[in-house]
Write an enzyme that holds these catalytic residues in place. Sequence first.
Site, PDB file in Angstrom:
ATOM      1  N   HIS A  47       9.482   4.378   0.694  1.00 47.80           N
ATOM      2  CA  HIS A  47       8.260   5.128   0.518  1.00 47.80           C
ATOM      3  C   HIS A  47       8.849   6.630   0.587  1.00 47.80           C
ATOM      4  CE1 HIS A  47       6.151   1.659   2.889  1.00 47.80           C
ATOM      5  NE2 HIS A  47       5.623   1.568   1.535  1.00 47.80           N
ATOM      6  N   ARG A  84       8.358  -1.756  -7.585  1.00 48.97           N
ATOM      7  CA  ARG A  84       9.697  -2.407  -7.231  1.00 48.97           C
ATOM      8  C   ARG A  84       9.971  -3.514  -8.149  1.00 48.97           C
ATOM      9  NH1 ARG A  84       7.908  -3.260  -1.079  1.00 48.97           N
ATOM     10  NH2 ARG A  84       6.090  -3.334  -2.493  1.00 48.97           N
TER      11      ARG A  84
HETATM   12  P1  ADP Z   1       4.363  -2.794   1.324  1.00 50.41           P
HETATM   13  O1  ADP Z   1       4.169  -3.413  -0.147  1.00 50.41           O
HETATM   14  O2  ADP Z   1       5.492  -2.498   1.542  1.00 50.41           O
HETATM   15  O3  ADP Z   1       3.328  -3.186   2.550  1.00 50.41           O
HETATM   16  P2  ADP Z   1       2.543  -0.691   1.102  1.00 50.41           P
HETATM   17  O4  ADP Z   1       1.155  -1.271   0.855  1.00 50.41           O
HETATM   18  O5  ADP Z   1       2.489   0.529   2.250  1.00 50.41           O
HETATM   19  O6  ADP Z   1       3.923  -1.373   1.012  1.00 50.41           O
HETATM   20  O7  ADP Z   1       2.905   0.452  -0.223  1.00 50.41           O
HETATM   21  C1  ADP Z   1       2.656   1.547  -0.662  1.00 50.41           C
HETATM   22  C2  ADP Z   1       3.146   1.807  -2.123  1.00 50.41           C
HETATM   23  O8  ADP Z   1       4.537   2.133  -1.919  1.00 50.41           O
HETATM   24  C3  ADP Z   1       2.790   0.536  -3.151  1.00 50.41           C
HETATM   25  O9  ADP Z   1       2.563   1.188  -4.454  1.00 50.41           O
HETATM   26  C4  ADP Z   1       4.359  -0.051  -3.148  1.00 50.41           C
HETATM   27  O10 ADP Z   1       4.371  -0.595  -4.346  1.00 50.41           O
HETATM   28  C5  ADP Z   1       5.286   1.278  -2.750  1.00 50.41           C
HETATM   29  N1  ADP Z   1       6.506   0.676  -2.351  1.00 50.41           N
HETATM   30  C6  ADP Z   1       6.661   0.065  -0.960  1.00 50.41           C
HETATM   31  N2  ADP Z   1       8.074  -0.123  -0.729  1.00 50.41           N
HETATM   32  C7  ADP Z   1       8.636   0.546  -1.891  1.00 50.41           C
HETATM   33  C8  ADP Z   1      10.165   0.947  -2.087  1.00 50.41           C
HETATM   34  N3  ADP Z   1      10.978   0.284  -1.541  1.00 50.41           N
HETATM   35  N4  ADP Z   1      10.281   1.513  -3.118  1.00 50.41           N
HETATM   36  C9  ADP Z   1       9.336   1.991  -3.858  1.00 50.41           C
HETATM   37  N5  ADP Z   1       8.099   1.831  -3.645  1.00 50.41           N
HETATM   38  C10 ADP Z   1       7.607   1.150  -2.637  1.00 50.41           C
END
Ligand code: ADP
Length: 167
Positions: free
Chosen positions: A17, A90
């Site tokens: 993130h 991802r």
């Molecule tokens: P998760 O899917 O880990 O519960 P969130 O809902 O908090 O995550 O994700 C918020 C955004 O961050 C989404 O667009 C998700 O695709 C992106 N995201 C989550 N983990 C990563 C990562 N490791 N690298 C890039 N983007 C990410």
Amino acid sequence: MKIAIYPGSFDPVTSGHLNIIQRASRIFDRLIVCVMVNAGKKPMFSLEERVAMISKVVADLPNVEVDSSDELLAEYARRKGGCVIVKGLRAGSDFENEFQMALINRKINPDLDTMFLTAEHQYMYLSSSTVKELASYDVDLSDFLPEQIIEDFKKRVSTIHQGGNRK
Ligand code: ADP
């Protein structure tokens, strides 16, 4: 002024993130990282804890602010004057769902665009859920979590394991 919103659960905010936040903050004048309340998910961390952890890791990025909302994302973006939603993409797994959400958001708010940043290769398989699973074991978390929050995270996890005040 170009404003973007980066929405998510951030339960907790990971290095993946943070990488998206840093890159988006260089593209836009102002970036709002918004912890969205998702009735379908039962988070490990309270809304306040998630906001506090993100605030800690973005402290050195002056054009990034942290917020939370239980509104519909398209409505939140309208209210904030945000014209772009930023999402991290991802390997494989995110595409279908993110594509659908981007189209729905645009249907509700036609001024709203979604921009995808590809995950950095070392974070491609990193998710908040993976970090929470690893938390039960004595694993070095420095490749997965921003260092500023590792201690907070471990403390919180041990409280939960002791059957403490899970929020
Ligand atoms: P998760 O899917 O880990 O519960 P969130 O809902 O908090 O995550 O994700 C918020 C955004 O961050 C989404 O667009 C998700 O695709 C992106 N995201 C989550 N983990 C990563 C990562 N490791 N690298 C890039 N983007 C990410």
